[in-house]
Scaffold this motif. Structure first.
Motif, PDB file in Angstrom:
ATOM      1  N   ASP A 186       0.834  -1.238   0.097  1.00 37.37           N
ATOM      2  CA  ASP A 186      -0.112  -0.035  -0.041  1.00 37.37           C
ATOM      3  C   ASP A 186       0.700   1.249  -0.248  1.00 37.37           C
ATOM      4  O   ASP A 186       0.580   2.229  -0.601  1.00 37.37           O
ATOM      5  CB  ASP A 186      -0.871   0.088   1.354  1.00 37.37           C
ATOM      6  N   MET A 187       2.078   1.228   0.732  1.00 40.81           N
ATOM      7  CA  MET A 187       2.959   2.538   0.848  1.00 40.81           C
ATOM      8  C   MET A 187       3.605   2.519  -0.442  1.00 40.81           C
ATOM      9  O   MET A 187       3.635   3.779  -1.042  1.00 40.81           O
ATOM     10  CB  MET A 187       3.979   2.221   1.728  1.00 40.81           C
ATOM     11  N   LYS A 188       3.608   1.524  -1.192  1.00 43.39           N
ATOM     12  CA  LYS A 188       4.252   1.688  -2.608  1.00 43.39           C
ATOM     13  C   LYS A 188       3.303   2.210  -3.247  1.00 43.39           C
ATOM     14  O   LYS A 188       3.644   3.182  -4.491  1.00 43.39           O
ATOM     15  CB  LYS A 188       4.887   0.248  -3.090  1.00 43.39           C
ATOM     16  N   LYS A 189       2.171   1.858  -3.434  1.00 38.87           N
ATOM     17  CA  LYS A 189       0.992   2.324  -4.219  1.00 38.87           C
ATOM     18  C   LYS A 189       0.798   3.721  -3.906  1.00 38.87           C
ATOM     19  O   LYS A 189       0.717   4.599  -5.042  1.00 38.87           O
ATOM     20  CB  LYS A 189      -0.283   1.609  -4.113  1.00 38.87           C
ATOM     21  N   SER A 190       0.880   4.060  -2.870  1.00 35.49           N
ATOM     22  CA  SER A 190       0.605   5.564  -2.319  1.00 35.49           C
ATOM     23  C   SER A 190       1.720   6.476  -2.971  1.00 35.49           C
ATOM     24  O   SER A 190       1.274   7.651  -3.436  1.00 35.49           O
ATOM     25  CB  SER A 190       0.529   5.470  -0.806  1.00 35.49           C
ATOM     26  N   THR A 191       2.932   5.839  -2.759  1.00 34.05           N
ATOM     27  CA  THR A 191       4.018   6.772  -3.157  1.00 34.05           C
ATOM     28  C   THR A 191       3.995   6.900  -4.791  1.00 34.05           C
ATOM     29  O   THR A 191       4.487   7.976  -5.504  1.00 34.05           O
ATOM     30  CB  THR A 191       5.354   6.377  -2.728  1.00 34.05           C
ATOM     31  N   ASP A 192       3.735   5.970  -5.625  1.00 37.00           N
ATOM     32  CA  ASP A 192       3.871   6.013  -7.003  1.00 37.00           C
ATOM     33  C   ASP A 192       2.512   6.876  -7.475  1.00 37.00           C
ATOM     34  O   ASP A 192       2.768   7.389  -8.485  1.00 37.00           O
ATOM     35  CB  ASP A 192       3.342   4.557  -7.549  1.00 37.00           C
ATOM     36  N   ASP A 207       1.267   9.372  -5.595  1.00 34.58           N
ATOM     37  CA  ASP A 207       1.867  10.809  -5.436  1.00 34.58           C
ATOM     38  C   ASP A 207       2.671  11.606  -6.536  1.00 34.58           C
ATOM     39  O   ASP A 207       2.417  12.381  -6.973  1.00 34.58           O
ATOM     40  CB  ASP A 207       2.337  10.744  -3.900  1.00 34.58           C
ATOM     41  N   LEU A 208       3.631  10.651  -6.672  1.00 31.18           N
ATOM     42  CA  LEU A 208       4.316  11.018  -8.076  1.00 31.18           C
ATOM     43  C   LEU A 208       3.546  11.271  -9.210  1.00 31.18           C
ATOM     44  O   LEU A 208       3.973  12.184  -9.985  1.00 31.18           O
ATOM     45  CB  LEU A 208       5.832  10.032  -8.259  1.00 31.18           C
ATOM     46  N   ALA A 209       2.956  10.478  -9.639  1.00 30.73           N
ATOM     47  CA  ALA A 209       2.139  10.288 -10.984  1.00 30.73           C
ATOM     48  C   ALA A 209       1.216  11.624 -10.891  1.00 30.73           C
ATOM     49  O   ALA A 209       1.117  12.469 -11.994  1.00 30.73           O
ATOM     50  CB  ALA A 209       1.368   9.304 -11.105  1.00 30.73           C
ATOM     51  N   MET A 210       0.749  11.901  -9.822  1.00 35.24           N
ATOM     52  CA  MET A 210      -0.151  13.223  -9.352  1.00 35.24           C
ATOM     53  C   MET A 210       0.683  14.396  -9.813  1.00 35.24           C
ATOM     54  O   MET A 210       0.243  15.284 -10.482  1.00 35.24           O
ATOM     55  CB  MET A 210      -0.796  13.355  -8.249  1.00 35.24           C
ATOM     56  N   SER A 211       1.724  14.505  -9.121  1.00 30.96           N
ATOM     57  CA  SER A 211       2.636  15.869  -9.371  1.00 30.96           C
ATOM     58  C   SER A 211       3.117  15.940 -10.722  1.00 30.96           C
ATOM     59  O   SER A 211       3.294  16.984 -11.051  1.00 30.96           O
ATOM     60  CB  SER A 211       3.605  16.047  -8.228  1.00 30.96           C
ATOM     61  N   LYS A 212       3.705  14.775 -11.336  1.00 27.72           N
ATOM     62  CA  LYS A 212       4.309  14.953 -12.544  1.00 27.72           C
ATOM     63  C   LYS A 212       2.974  15.291 -13.794  1.00 27.72           C
ATOM     64  O   LYS A 212       3.562  15.960 -14.602  1.00 27.72           O
ATOM     65  CB  LYS A 212       4.921  13.442 -13.294  1.00 27.72           C
ATOM     66  N   SER A 213       1.713  14.916 -13.298  1.00 29.86           N
ATOM     67  CA  SER A 213       0.877  15.082 -14.374  1.00 29.86           C
ATOM     68  C   SER A 213       0.608  16.634 -14.280  1.00 29.86           C
ATOM     69  O   SER A 213       0.141  17.382 -15.123  1.00 29.86           O
ATOM     70  CB  SER A 213      -0.499  14.391 -14.004  1.00 29.86           C
ATOM     71  N   ALA A 214       0.594  17.246 -13.115  1.00 30.07           N
ATOM     72  CA  ALA A 214       0.012  18.659 -12.705  1.00 30.07           C
ATOM     73  C   ALA A 214       1.225  19.463 -13.635  1.00 30.07           C
ATOM     74  O   ALA A 214       1.086  20.397 -14.014  1.00 30.07           O
ATOM     75  CB  ALA A 214       0.135  18.903 -11.285  1.00 30.07           C
ATOM     76  N   VAL A 215       2.483  19.062 -13.366  1.00 29.69           N
ATOM     77  CA  VAL A 215       3.573  19.959 -14.229  1.00 29.69           C
ATOM     78  C   VAL A 215       3.188  19.749 -15.827  1.00 29.69           C
ATOM     79  O   VAL A 215       3.689  20.593 -16.332  1.00 29.69           O
ATOM     80  CB  VAL A 215       5.032  19.224 -13.715  1.00 29.69           C
ATOM     81  N   LYS A 216       3.001  18.530 -16.081  1.00 32.34           N
ATOM     82  CA  LYS A 216       2.625  18.516 -17.633  1.00 32.34           C
ATOM     83  C   LYS A 216       1.564  19.334 -18.132  1.00 32.34           C
ATOM     84  O   LYS A 216       1.746  19.825 -19.162  1.00 32.34           O
ATOM     85  CB  LYS A 216       2.380  17.145 -17.845  1.00 32.34           C
ATOM     86  N   ILE A 217       0.488  19.268 -17.357  1.00 33.31           N
ATOM     87  CA  ILE A 217      -0.573  20.466 -17.518  1.00 33.31           C
ATOM     88  C   ILE A 217      -0.242  21.479 -17.716  1.00 33.31           C
ATOM     89  O   ILE A 217      -0.848  22.374 -18.482  1.00 33.31           O
ATOM     90  CB  ILE A 217      -1.622  20.125 -16.817  1.00 33.31           C
ATOM     91  N   SER A 218       0.684  22.162 -16.589  1.00 30.06           N
ATOM     92  CA  SER A 218       1.085  23.689 -16.725  1.00 30.06           C
ATOM     93  C   SER A 218       1.930  23.902 -18.020  1.00 30.06           C
ATOM     94  O   SER A 218       1.861  25.153 -18.580  1.00 30.06           O
ATOM     95  CB  SER A 218       1.650  23.664 -15.515  1.00 30.06           C
ATOM     96  N   LEU A 219       2.812  22.909 -18.243  1.00 29.45           N
ATOM     97  CA  LEU A 219       3.786  23.179 -19.391  1.00 29.45           C
ATOM     98  C   LEU A 219       2.755  22.979 -20.804  1.00 29.45           C
ATOM     99  O   LEU A 219       2.921  24.024 -21.618  1.00 29.45           O
ATOM    100  CB  LEU A 219       4.674  21.849 -19.620  1.00 29.45           C
ATOM    101  N   ASP A 220       1.729  22.218 -20.931  1.00 31.79           N
ATOM    102  CA  ASP A 220       0.939  22.318 -21.963  1.00 31.79           C
ATOM    103  C   ASP A 220       0.091  23.714 -21.999  1.00 31.79           C
ATOM    104  O   ASP A 220      -0.052  24.071 -22.997  1.00 31.79           O
ATOM    105  CB  ASP A 220      -0.103  21.201 -21.879  1.00 31.79           C
ATOM    106  N   LEU A 221      -0.187  24.080 -21.066  1.00 30.48           N
ATOM    107  CA  LEU A 221      -1.041  25.367 -21.051  1.00 30.48           C
ATOM    108  C   LEU A 221      -0.029  26.566 -21.552  1.00 30.48           C
ATOM    109  O   LEU A 221      -0.597  27.421 -22.135  1.00 30.48           O
ATOM    110  CB  LEU A 221      -1.581  25.714 -19.397  1.00 30.48           C
TER     111      LEU A 221
END
Length: 251
Positions: free
Chosen positions: A42-48, A50-64
């Motif tokens: 569960d900890m591994k799923k949680s950290t994965d 978390d990383l996917a969320m922040s990476k996606s947020a960065v990609k969205i801002s770059l796309d904008l």
């Protein structure tokens, strides 16, 4: 001489209380093993996640930022740039948090879990020793029940000689496990407490930083004199204009 089959011994070679104690202690460790595996997963799923969320947020801002609107509207470019800066700060702190959790929580969980295969093997060896003990004890009892002829007494003596080291081996294995299983189970508290404290601190630091980051972003995005209700009305007016265009009109 008619051969005889070796069955279960009549003698109770292990007190029922001892067997119950063993089953209780081993049952607790089996439950602990399952919980440790589940928590690590569960900890591994949680950290994965978390990383996917922040990476996606960065990609969205770059796309904008690459959106043509940013070339035409400097105010919009300013807002998106502020968002991009905030998302990159968030991603950096998130990566730091995940690294700390990996080092102080997930890796200790993995090391703790690596002990269980050796423990399970020790229990299997104890079970095998118990089966050998029962088999030889039953063999001794069979010879004890037969008529005491010279050959029978010789075989009885031989069976007792075979039984002695097997009995001693089982009793040693049984005693070691009964001594060490409760100690290992109780050690989990001191072992995991620093890890869970580190997990809590990592989350507190991360969300404290997120509060600062999004507080700064809010101040940059807020337009003076614009209430939430006014902003919502303006957004709805713009959406109405878009809906009125022929290319988005209903068929």
């Amino acid at each position: 001489m008619i051969p005889f089959k070796i069955g279960q011994p009549k003698k109770q070679i292990i007190p029922k209380t001892v067997e119950r104690d063993f089953e209780r202690e081993y049952g607790r460790l089996q439950q602990l093993e399952d919980q440790t595996k589940r928590l690590q997963k569960d900890m591994k799923k949680s950290t994965d996640a978390d990383l996917a969320m922040s990476k996606s947020a960065v990609k969205i801002s770059l796309d904008l930022l690459s959106n043509p609107l940013c070339e035409q509207d400097q105010e919009f470019l300013k807002m998106v740039t502020a968002l991009d800066t905030a998302m990159k700060r968030m991603d950096a702190f998130n990566q730091e948090k995940v690294n700390q959790i990996q080092k102080t929580v997930i890796e200790p969980l993995k090391k703790f879990g690596s002990v269980f295969p050796s423990l399970n093997m020790a229990v299997k060896r104890r079970e095998q020793a118990l089966q050998d003990y029962r088999r030889l004890q039953a063999k001794v009892e069979k010879y004890e029940e037969k008529e005491k002829t010279g050959p029978v007494l010789a075989k009885l003596h031989q069976a007792r000689e075979e039984l002695r080291p097997v009995r001693d081996d089982f009793e040693a294995k049984n005693k070691q496990l009964l001594d060490e299983m409760p100690r290992f189970y109780n050690s989990r508290l001191n072992y995991f407490q620093p890890s869970f404290e580190s997990l809590i601190r990592a989350q507190v630091v991360y969300y404290s930083e997120m509060h600062k980051i999004f507080g700064d972003l809010t101040q940059q995005l807020d337009q003076p004199g614009h209430s939430d209700e006014q902003q919502e009305r303006e957004n709805e007016a713009r959406l109405s204009e878009l809906r009125a265009l022929s290319i988005v009109a209903d068929d």
